[in-house]
Scaffold this motif. Structure first.
Motif, PDB file in Angstrom:
ATOM      1  N   TYR A   1      55.392  -6.061 -19.248  1.00 38.95           N
ATOM      2  CA  TYR A   1      53.981  -6.434 -19.405  1.00 38.95           C
ATOM      3  C   TYR A   1      53.081  -5.597 -18.505  1.00 38.95           C
TER       4      TYR A   1
ATOM      5  N   SER B   1      50.126  -2.876 -19.784  1.00 37.61           N
ATOM      6  CA  SER B   1      48.767  -2.976 -19.262  1.00 37.61           C
ATOM      7  C   SER B   1      48.360  -1.685 -18.550  1.00 37.61           C
TER       8      SER B   1
ATOM      9  N   ASP C   1      44.382  -6.801 -20.315  1.00 39.79           N
ATOM     10  CA  ASP C   1      44.335  -8.021 -19.490  1.00 39.79           C
ATOM     11  C   ASP C   1      45.309  -9.087 -19.994  1.00 39.79           C
ATOM     12  N   LYS C   2      45.489  -9.148 -21.308  1.00 34.64           N
ATOM     13  CA  LYS C   2      46.434 -10.133 -21.871  1.00 34.64           C
ATOM     14  C   LYS C   2      47.855  -9.849 -21.391  1.00 34.64           C
TER      15      LYS C   2
ATOM     16  N   ASN D   1      48.078 -10.780 -17.673  1.00 32.45           N
ATOM     17  CA  ASN D   1      48.138 -12.229 -17.465  1.00 32.45           C
ATOM     18  C   ASN D   1      49.531 -12.785 -17.752  1.00 32.45           C
ATOM     19  N   LYS D   2      50.211 -12.216 -18.748  1.00 30.53           N
ATOM     20  CA  LYS D   2      51.583 -12.630 -19.027  1.00 30.53           C
ATOM     21  C   LYS D   2      52.488 -12.299 -17.839  1.00 30.53           C
TER      22      LYS D   2
ATOM     23  N   VAL E   1      51.537 -12.018 -14.666  1.00 32.45           N
ATOM     24  CA  VAL E   1      51.183 -12.909 -13.550  1.00 32.45           C
ATOM     25  C   VAL E   1      51.841 -14.279 -13.725  1.00 32.45           C
ATOM     26  N   THR E   2      51.819 -14.794 -14.938  1.00 31.56           N
ATOM     27  CA  THR E   2      52.449 -16.099 -15.207  1.00 31.56           C
ATOM     28  C   THR E   2      53.924 -16.080 -14.844  1.00 31.56           C
TER      29      THR E   2
ATOM     30  N   ASN F   1      51.343  -9.657  -6.941  1.00 33.15           N
ATOM     31  CA  ASN F   1      50.031  -9.927  -7.540  1.00 33.15           C
ATOM     32  C   ASN F   1      48.954  -9.010  -6.973  1.00 33.15           C
TER      33      ASN F   1
ATOM     34  N   GLN G   1      46.921  -6.338  -9.388  1.00 33.11           N
ATOM     35  CA  GLN G   1      45.464  -6.476  -9.475  1.00 33.11           C
ATOM     36  C   GLN G   1      44.780  -5.181  -9.056  1.00 33.11           C
TER      37      GLN G   1
ATOM     38  N   SER H   1      45.068  -2.798 -11.923  1.00 33.71           N
ATOM     39  CA  SER H   1      44.211  -3.144 -13.067  1.00 33.71           C
ATOM     40  C   SER H   1      42.756  -2.766 -12.822  1.00 33.71           C
TER      41      SER H   1
END
Length: 317
Positions: free
Chosen positions: A198, A202, A283-284, A287-288, A290-291, A306, A310, A313
């Motif tokens: 992921y 990104s 971003d999608k 976010n996957k 990060v989860t 994280n 970030q 990104s």
């Protein structure tokens, strides 16, 4: 476990890389050092080190994997520059421009061979299997990119499959093999594999956006280089879907098109909402990641993970 200082860890990897590229052949060594010294964020070693924090720890194996994956990454950059006939990378002459194409190809092969030699000391066969299969897929990704040059009819699915093989795979390798090298359990290795996937997706989409929105000084290459090399990326594909006139212009592009035709298409993208739409896709994926990171069991490493993603990104280079 002592608190992890990522700056110190990356400095150690940098020294190992400098040692690794030493060779009896001075041309190969100089060419490899030319690329190594041109900078680079050492993203892959950073992810190897972070992922190793979720296992019992084996610093020697982890460092070997970190060095090997950066060498593989460097090899792909050299071969990319040959295929794209690029003159500059990170603001410096490419190896094929500073020396010649033959030297560049041999340097890429040299770096790849060094990487394989570097991990040969690791006894876990999963490391060798995962990396060798990934190298095959990276080669397929290069081939598909070459076949898709100036193909305005390609689908977004096609693009995503290509960037998975070209970029995301090496970051996925970093997190997966980083975890394996430290003896992490199977479920943790599986989660880290997908975290890397992921993040890699990104990361590449952001790179493809920056190719239009950044400056030549920051990019170290001309703005819109991807399009000028015939690589149809996500911002272009999104604009093609809703702008028939733009679609016609892109379909008419060839390697011999005048610069004005490329500049027109680059300006359309720079001023379009397709940039924001592409960022939303990036971003999608993030976010996957990060989860999944937040589902792991090492708070310090989670925090560092994280922070790093970030920062990636929000980068402007």
């Amino acid at each position: 476990m002592a608190k992890l200082n990522m700056n110190n860890e990356i400095k150690k990897i940098e020294k190992y890389l400098q040692q690794a590229i030493k060779s009896n052949d001075k041309v190969l060594e100089e060419a490899a050092f030319h690329l190594l010294s041109s900078g680079g964020k050492r993203v892959r070693p950073a992810f190897v080190i972070l992922s190793s924090q979720f296992g019992k720890g084996n610093e020697s194996y982890t460092n070997r994997v970190a060095v090997a994956l950066e060498l593989i990454h460097m090899a792909t950059l050299v071969h990319d520059d040959v295929i794209d006939k690029s003159d500059t990378r990170r603001g410096r002459l490419t190896i094929s421009k500073k020396w010649d194409q033959q030297t560049a190809i041999l340097t890429g092969n040299f770096l790849l061979a060094l990487a394989l030699e570097h991990i040969s000391y690791i006894p876990d066969q999963r490391v060798h299997s995962v990396i060798s299969n990934a190298i095959i897929d990276v080669c397929k990704g290069e081939l598909f990119q070459f076949q898709d040059q100036f193909n305005s009819q390609q689908s977004i699915t096609n693009y995503l499959r290509r960037i998975n093989r070209k970029t995301a795979l090496l970051i996925q390798l970093s997190t997966e093999v980083g975890a394996i090298s430290s003896g992490a359990d199977e479920q943790t290795v599986h989660r880290l594999k997908f975290i890397g996937h992921y993040i890699g997706m990104s990361f590449q989409i952001v790179d493809d956006i920056l190719d239009f929105t950044s400056t030549e000084k920051k990019l170290g290459k001309p703005v819109g280089s991807d399009l000028m090399n015939g690589h149809i990326t996500l911002p272009v594909l999104l604009e093609i879907r809703k702008n028939p006139e733009f679609k016609q212009h892109v379909a008419a592009l060839t390697p011999n098109s005048p610069k004005e035709d490329f500049n027109y298409c680059i300006d359309v993208i720079r001023n379009s909402d397709s940039i924001n739409e592409a960022q939303a896709v990036s971003d999608k994926y993030l976010n996957k990641a990060v989860t999944l990171i937040n589902s792991l069991n090492n708070k310090e490493a989670q925090t560092l993970f994280n922070k790093l993603i970030q920062k990636m990104s929000k980068r402007n280079v």
